[in-house]
Design a protein around this motif. Structure first.
Motif, PDB file in Angstrom:
ATOM      1  N   GLU A  68       0.830  -1.204   0.000  1.00 47.84           N
ATOM      2  CA  GLU A  68       0.000   0.000   0.000  1.00 47.84           C
ATOM      3  C   GLU A  68       0.868   1.261   0.000  1.00 47.84           C
ATOM      4  O   GLU A  68       0.591   2.222  -0.711  1.00 47.84           O
ATOM      5  CB  GLU A  68      -0.928  -0.012   1.212  1.00 47.84           C
ATOM      6  N   ALA A  69       1.940   1.247   0.790  1.00 50.97           N
ATOM      7  CA  ALA A  69       2.836   2.407   0.848  1.00 50.97           C
ATOM      8  C   ALA A  69       3.517   2.640  -0.502  1.00 50.97           C
ATOM      9  O   ALA A  69       3.617   3.783  -0.968  1.00 50.97           O
ATOM     10  CB  ALA A  69       3.879   2.204   1.941  1.00 50.97           C
ATOM     11  N   SER A  70       3.963   1.568  -1.161  1.00 54.82           N
ATOM     12  CA  SER A  70       4.607   1.750  -2.462  1.00 54.82           C
ATOM     13  C   SER A  70       3.595   2.215  -3.517  1.00 54.82           C
ATOM     14  O   SER A  70       3.916   3.020  -4.388  1.00 54.82           O
ATOM     15  CB  SER A  70       5.295   0.461  -2.898  1.00 54.82           C
ATOM     16  N   ASN A  71       2.359   1.708  -3.408  1.00 53.30           N
ATOM     17  CA  ASN A  71       1.324   2.163  -4.350  1.00 53.30           C
ATOM     18  C   ASN A  71       1.010   3.642  -4.153  1.00 53.30           C
ATOM     19  O   ASN A  71       0.842   4.388  -5.126  1.00 53.30           O
ATOM     20  CB  ASN A  71       0.056   1.332  -4.194  1.00 53.30           C
ATOM     21  N   LEU A  72       0.934   4.081  -2.907  1.00 55.72           N
ATOM     22  CA  LEU A  72       0.669   5.500  -2.635  1.00 55.72           C
ATOM     23  C   LEU A  72       1.816   6.376  -3.136  1.00 55.72           C
ATOM     24  O   LEU A  72       1.590   7.443  -3.729  1.00 55.72           O
ATOM     25  CB  LEU A  72       0.441   5.723  -1.139  1.00 55.72           C
ATOM     26  N   ALA A  73       3.051   5.929  -2.906  1.00 50.51           N
ATOM     27  CA  ALA A  73       4.204   6.698  -3.382  1.00 50.51           C
ATOM     28  C   ALA A  73       4.206   6.780  -4.903  1.00 50.51           C
ATOM     29  O   ALA A  73       4.470   7.843  -5.488  1.00 50.51           O
ATOM     30  CB  ALA A  73       5.500   6.060  -2.879  1.00 50.51           C
ATOM     31  N   ASN A  74       3.871   5.675  -5.558  1.00 46.40           N
ATOM     32  CA  ASN A  74       3.807   5.662  -7.014  1.00 46.40           C
ATOM     33  C   ASN A  74       2.694   6.581  -7.507  1.00 46.40           C
ATOM     34  O   ASN A  74       2.869   7.304  -8.500  1.00 46.40           O
ATOM     35  CB  ASN A  74       3.588   4.232  -7.524  1.00 46.40           C
ATOM     36  N   GLN A  75       1.550   6.569  -6.828  1.00 39.27           N
ATOM     37  CA  GLN A  75       0.442   7.437  -7.233  1.00 39.27           C
ATOM     38  C   GLN A  75       0.819   8.905  -7.082  1.00 39.27           C
ATOM     39  O   GLN A  75       0.511   9.725  -7.948  1.00 39.27           O
ATOM     40  CB  GLN A  75      -0.811   7.111  -6.415  1.00 39.27           C
ATOM     41  N   LYS A  76       1.500   9.258  -5.992  1.00 36.06           N
ATOM     42  CA  LYS A  76       1.938  10.642  -5.790  1.00 36.06           C
ATOM     43  C   LYS A  76       2.921  11.058  -6.886  1.00 36.06           C
ATOM     44  O   LYS A  76       2.857  12.172  -7.408  1.00 36.06           O
ATOM     45  CB  LYS A  76       2.581  10.804  -4.411  1.00 36.06           C
ATOM     46  N   ARG A  77       3.825  10.133  -7.248  1.00 38.35           N
ATOM     47  CA  ARG A  77       4.783  10.432  -8.316  1.00 38.35           C
ATOM     48  C   ARG A  77       4.060  10.643  -9.656  1.00 38.35           C
ATOM     49  O   ARG A  77       4.351  11.577 -10.390  1.00 38.35           O
ATOM     50  CB  ARG A  77       5.791   9.283  -8.433  1.00 38.35           C
ATOM     51  N   LYS A  78       3.068   9.793  -9.932  1.00 31.73           N
ATOM     52  CA  LYS A  78       2.303   9.950 -11.176  1.00 31.73           C
ATOM     53  C   LYS A  78       1.545  11.275 -11.205  1.00 31.73           C
ATOM     54  O   LYS A  78       1.492  11.954 -12.233  1.00 31.73           O
ATOM     55  CB  LYS A  78       1.319   8.787 -11.328  1.00 31.73           C
ATOM     56  N   GLU A  79       0.954  11.645 -10.075  1.00 30.28           N
ATOM     57  CA  GLU A  79       0.218  12.907  -9.996  1.00 30.28           C
ATOM     58  C   GLU A  79       1.156  14.100 -10.173  1.00 30.28           C
ATOM     59  O   GLU A  79       0.801  15.082 -10.821  1.00 30.28           O
ATOM     60  CB  GLU A  79      -0.547  12.995  -8.679  1.00 30.28           C
ATOM     61  N   ALA A  80       2.350  14.013  -9.595  1.00 25.12           N
ATOM     62  CA  ALA A  80       3.324  15.099  -9.757  1.00 25.12           C
ATOM     63  C   ALA A  80       3.751  15.221 -11.219  1.00 25.12           C
ATOM     64  O   ALA A  80       3.870  16.333 -11.741  1.00 25.12           O
ATOM     65  CB  ALA A  80       4.537  14.856  -8.863  1.00 25.12           C
ATOM     66  N   LEU A  81       3.966  14.083 -11.868  1.00 23.40           N
ATOM     67  CA  LEU A  81       4.323  14.120 -13.295  1.00 23.40           C
ATOM     68  C   LEU A  81       3.189  14.691 -14.138  1.00 23.40           C
ATOM     69  O   LEU A  81       3.421  15.471 -15.070  1.00 23.40           O
ATOM     70  CB  LEU A  81       4.687  12.711 -13.782  1.00 23.40           C
ATOM     71  N   ALA A  82       1.948  14.323 -13.813  1.00 20.74           N
ATOM     72  CA  ALA A  82       0.801  14.845 -14.560  1.00 20.74           C
ATOM     73  C   ALA A  82       0.672  16.350 -14.354  1.00 20.74           C
ATOM     74  O   ALA A  82       0.365  17.092 -15.299  1.00 20.74           O
ATOM     75  CB  ALA A  82      -0.475  14.131 -14.127  1.00 20.74           C
ATOM     76  N   LEU A  83       0.922  16.815 -13.131  1.00 18.53           N
ATOM     77  CA  LEU A  83       0.866  18.249 -12.842  1.00 18.53           C
ATOM     78  C   LEU A  83       1.948  18.991 -13.620  1.00 18.53           C
ATOM     79  O   LEU A  83       1.696  20.056 -14.200  1.00 18.53           O
ATOM     80  CB  LEU A  83       1.045  18.462 -11.338  1.00 18.53           C
ATOM     81  N   GLU A  84       3.154  18.438 -13.654  1.00 18.30           N
ATOM     82  CA  GLU A  84       4.253  19.048 -14.401  1.00 18.30           C
ATOM     83  C   GLU A  84       3.933  19.098 -15.892  1.00 18.30           C
ATOM     84  O   GLU A  84       4.177  20.092 -16.557  1.00 18.30           O
ATOM     85  CB  GLU A  84       5.546  18.264 -14.148  1.00 18.30           C
ATOM     86  N   GLN A  85       3.353  18.009 -16.421  1.00 20.03           N
ATOM     87  CA  GLN A  85       2.983  17.989 -17.843  1.00 20.03           C
ATOM     88  C   GLN A  85       1.900  19.019 -18.135  1.00 20.03           C
ATOM     89  O   GLN A  85       1.947  19.700 -19.159  1.00 20.03           O
ATOM     90  CB  GLN A  85       2.505  16.588 -18.244  1.00 20.03           C
ATOM     91  N   ALA A  86       0.933  19.167 -17.235  1.00 16.42           N
ATOM     92  CA  ALA A  86      -0.124  20.165 -17.423  1.00 16.42           C
ATOM     93  C   ALA A  86       0.477  21.575 -17.417  1.00 16.42           C
ATOM     94  O   ALA A  86       0.071  22.441 -18.207  1.00 16.42           O
ATOM     95  CB  ALA A  86      -1.176  20.019 -16.330  1.00 16.42           C
TER      96      ALA A  86
END
Length: 168
Positions: free
Chosen positions: A81-99
């Motif tokens: 669960e912790a690794s999934n949350l960290a991965n989700q946060k990383r994906k969201e940060a990348l999506a924010l940067e792309q936006a």
């Protein structure tokens, strides 16, 4: 009656005309005809000689897949669960940067349009209206498909799906 029935593109082919044409060209070639025949034969021989050197083989066997795990097999649910949350946060940060980058590019194009004398605000309004219409049509299609599926399930006596999303 002929031994072979001609069909398709061979229906109109007559070898007698071909032979007559060859004889006429052969006669018109004059004393150089043997040179031309030798050159044509040498070219044909050369092409077939090169083709004989080519090697063909059957398709390769598919590779043997060896699965490599990057995570230890004895991970606990909390670690997963912790690794999934960290991965989700990383994906969201990348999506924010792309936006953010997309917005910067959009602003550059707007500035270029202003320098070119275009009414970029009008173009942006029209594009937004078109995007909203496309999204509305997409949501309407989803709603219609869900209603049809729910009606079909209700007719079969099965529980229905979640209600369709409301269109804006």
């Amino acid at each position: 009656m002929s031994l072979f029935k001609r069909s398709g593109m061979w229906a109109d082919v007559r070898p007698t005309g071909m032979i007559a044409d060859f004889r006429q060209v052969w006669r018109e070639a004059g004393h150089n005809r043997w040179r031309f025949a030798l050159i044509a034969g040498a070219c044909t021989f050369g092409v077939f000689y090169v083709m004989m050197g080519q090697e063909a083989s059957a398709p390769h066997r598919p590779p043997k897949v060896t699965y490599i795990t990057t995570f230890p097999a004895h991970r606990t649910d909390a670690e997963i669960e912790a690794s999934n949350l960290a991965n989700q946060k990383r994906k969201e940060a990348l999506a924010l940067e792309q936006a953010r980058r997309n917005e910067d590019v959009r602003n550059l194009y707007k500035e270029l349009g202003r320098w070119s004398g275009m009414d970029v605000d009008k173009i942006a309004r029209e594009a937004d209206a078109q995007n909203a219409a496309e999204k509305k049509a997409e949501l309407e299609a989803i709603r219609k498909r869900r209603e049809e599926a729910n009606a079909r399930l209700a007719a079969e006596g099965k529980p229905t799906e979640a209600p369709a999303p409301a269109t804006p």
